[in-house]
Design an enzyme around this catalytic site. Structure first.
Site, PDB file in Angstrom:
ATOM      1  N   ASP A  98       0.530  -1.483   0.145  1.00 54.69           N
ATOM      2  CA  ASP A  98      -0.046  -0.031   0.129  1.00 54.69           C
ATOM      3  C   ASP A  98       0.741   1.482   0.305  1.00 54.69           C
ATOM      4  OD1 ASP A  98      -2.747   0.407   0.432  1.00 54.69           O
ATOM      5  OD2 ASP A  98      -3.558  -1.455   1.299  1.00 54.69           O
ATOM      6  N   ASP A 199      -3.506   4.884  -2.390  1.00 56.03           N
ATOM      7  CA  ASP A 199      -4.186   5.039  -1.258  1.00 56.03           C
ATOM      8  C   ASP A 199      -4.661   6.249  -1.415  1.00 56.03           C
ATOM      9  OD1 ASP A 199      -6.295   4.830   1.299  1.00 56.03           O
ATOM     10  OD2 ASP A 199      -4.800   5.681   1.694  1.00 56.03           O
ATOM     11  N   GLU A 256      -6.217   3.527  -6.111  1.00 51.59           N
ATOM     12  CA  GLU A 256      -7.769   4.042  -5.713  1.00 51.59           C
ATOM     13  C   GLU A 256      -8.013   4.592  -5.919  1.00 51.59           C
ATOM     14  OE1 GLU A 256     -10.205   4.182  -1.060  1.00 51.59           O
ATOM     15  OE2 GLU A 256      -8.056   4.920  -0.990  1.00 51.59           O
ATOM     16  N   ASP A 329     -12.247  -1.926   3.195  1.00 50.51           N
ATOM     17  CA  ASP A 329     -12.799  -1.126   2.794  1.00 50.51           C
ATOM     18  C   ASP A 329     -15.490  -0.972   3.082  1.00 50.51           C
ATOM     19  OD1 ASP A 329     -10.666   1.398   4.247  1.00 50.51           O
ATOM     20  OD2 ASP A 329     -10.501   1.659   2.060  1.00 50.51           O
TER      21      ASP A 329
END
Length: 557
Positions: A98, A199, A256, A329
């Protein structure tokens, strides 16, 4: 489309805190991931995405990073991380991490130095602004609720945090900061990882000078998304990052990205795009409301189909999306997309079939391959997720009772996906011998991997078949690169589409109803490649799909 090394891969997301605990402290660890690599290889996984394991105070479960160069001791050591990278490569799999660079932790060295001298070098690593008349610089609301600005002690200075107050936003307008970020990215790529999941990256571009927006709730604030929609120039920053880092290493990157402008899709994931891929969130965001979770519209089977098809058609000829039904999420996909009361092994297999064969890169989130479901939480005290706790307050403020507010947030809580993986029917589902950091779903006695590995007709074995079909030599070219053509869209609660190759057409079709549905095929000469039932009732071109039956049929061209 130029073929890339990652196009025919299958990806798997690990949420390390809940995957496997080997030192019995109630928290998953790197050693647990190493121990389960053979399992992932058996499943058919090629690409593993790790949610954050960097040093962090865990205000937002690791998405608040205090040191990008160190492993949090709760998860293990850098030596174990090096071992994980090496062991993954031994199994011909690749590891991605990430990348969280819209913000860091307020405990990061940079921010601590900024607090000591807000007007100095490190103060410019963040958005530190003077207030207006004793109030914050503008009326943006944090994604987690409340003002997106936090006052610095008793001064008239505030810092911006679009997420938690312990996650100050990094100032991407500062080229010195950007170079620091690129240096860190290259350090990890040189260490041997294959790329990153990136992210919340659309948020890095702000509208400066900051100004107020029309309030969208009674609190006088407005969603940070209003600023994101107004901001211009994020692609310039992302392309600079790509050229300084990813491009040099032929790295895989998946963004994302929410609320991107439609005309920018090619700039994000085209041949010269800033990312390799980006997640398709069209289905995820369906029915959401600025007011809060209490006002969300429940997604129907036809809504789900239409959202998937819209994304497929939009990306046609441009690039590869990454397809999901859940992640860390979101609530569990089978509980979100299958209507209440209709969740079963058969419906789980049907949902897996129709999402997995879409054009793009399929991602599996840990536990999805055994059909893990939402958790029957009994009290708000069992909830850890900061988004859920905020939305609980929002619902209460709208006049819902505690029982009603709790019911609303349980449906959408991120904790549904964050509870421990259900390995077996032993203590704590085989995740740990200690008290787990988050409760185990009580259905683990009936729903666990050990049991499903022993049952040939299980959800787990069905996922193995899906993966093997997509990756197998016989149909790989069609299922990876074949055109997407929706079909039977006039039928209610049917999701069907062709993947069209040079010498074959493959029809993926699922009945999203509990009752049988009859369909007329275009041809009667076909081969059944996969079926979530034993038989397919047919007469000539006419087939009868039972409730939640899914089939994959091959037609010669």
């Amino acid at each position: 489309m130029n073929k890339k090394w990652w196009h025919d891969k299958v990806a798997y997301q690990i949420y390390p805190k809940s995957f496997k605990d080997t030192n019995d402290d109630g928290i998953g660890d790197i050693r647990g991931i190493i121990d389960k690599l053979d399992y992932l290889k058996e499943l058919g996984i090629d690409l593993i995405w790790l949610s954050p394991i960097y040093c962090s105070p865990l205000a937002d479960q690791g998405y608040d990073i205090s040191d990008y160069y160190k492993i949090d001791p709760r998860f293990g050591t850098m030596e174990e991380m090096d071992e994980l990278i090496a062991e993954t490569k031994k199994r011909e799999m690749k590891l991605i991490m990430d990348l969280v660079v819209n913000h860091c932790s307020d405990e990061h060295e940079w921010f601590q130095k900024a607090l000591k001298d807000p007007k100095g070098e490190y103060g410019d690593y963040f958005y530190i602004q003077e207030g207006k008349g004793g109030k914050s610089p503008n009326n943006l609301r944090s994604y987690f609720g409340g003002s997106a600005w936090e006052r610095i002690e008793d001064s008239d200075l505030y810092y911006l945090h679009l997420f938690h107050k312990k996650q100050p936003d990094l100032n991407w307008e500062n080229p010195v900061l950007r170079d620091k970020i690129y240096e860190m990215i290259n350090w990890w790529l040189e260490k041997g990882i294959a790329g990153f999941r990136i992210d919340a990256i659309i948020n890095i571009k702000k509208v400066i000078p900051f100004h107020d927006y029309e309030p969208d709730r009674d609190d006088g604030l407005t969603s940070s998304e209003k600023m994101v929609d107004e901001a211009e120039g994020v692609l310039e920053l992302l392309n600079e990052m790509k050229e300084a880092t990813f491009q040099k290493h032929d790295a895989f990157t998946v963004g994302e990205v929410f609320r991107e402008k439609k005309e920018d899709l090619e700039a994000f994931i085209g041949e010269r795009g800033c990312f390799s891929s980006m997640f398709d969130f069209n289905e995820t965001v369906f029915g959401i409301s600025e007011k809060g979770w209490y006002d969300y519209q429940q997604v129907t089977p036809d809504d789900y189909r239409d959202c998937c098809f819209a994304s497929q058609l939009r990306s046609d000829g441009i690039g590869f999306l990454s397809n999901i039904i859940e992640n860390h999420d979101e609530p569990r996909g089978v509980s979100h997309y299958i209507p209440k009361g209709e969740c079963s092994d058969k419906s789980k297999k049907m949902l897996a079939t129709v999402y997995f064969m879409l054009k793009g890169l399929p991602f599996i989130y840990q536990g999805q391959e055994i059909g893990m479901e939402n958790v029957p939480f009994s009290s708000i005290d069992e909830i850890n997720d900061i988004s859920t706790l905020d939305q609980y307050k929002v619902a209460l403020n709208q006049g819902f009772s505690e029982e009603e507010a709790f019911s609303i947030v349980c449906r959408y809580s991120r904790d549904n996906a964050r509870v421990p993986f259900q390995w077996d029917d032993g203590a704590n589902a085989g995740f740990t011998q200690a008290i787990p950091w988050l409760k185990v779903n009580p259905n683990y006695k009936e729903l666990n991997l050990k049991q499903q590995m022993e049952e040939e007709d299980s959800v787990f074995h069905y996922y193995k078949k899906l993966i093997a079909l997509r990756k197998g030599e016989a149909h790989r070219e069609t299922l990876v690169y074949g055109d997407f053509e929706p079909v039977y869209t006039e039928l209610k609660r049917v999701m069907a589409y062709y993947r069209v190759g040079e010498d074959e057409k493959i029809l993926i079709i699922g009945n999203f109803k509990t009752q049988p549905q009859e369909l007329m095929l275009e041809e009667e000469d076909y081969e059944v490649l996969l079926n979530n039932e034993q038989e397919l009732a047919s007469v000539g071109r006419k087939i009868l799909l039972n409730g939640y039956q899914a089939v994959i049929l091959r037609f010669k061209r």
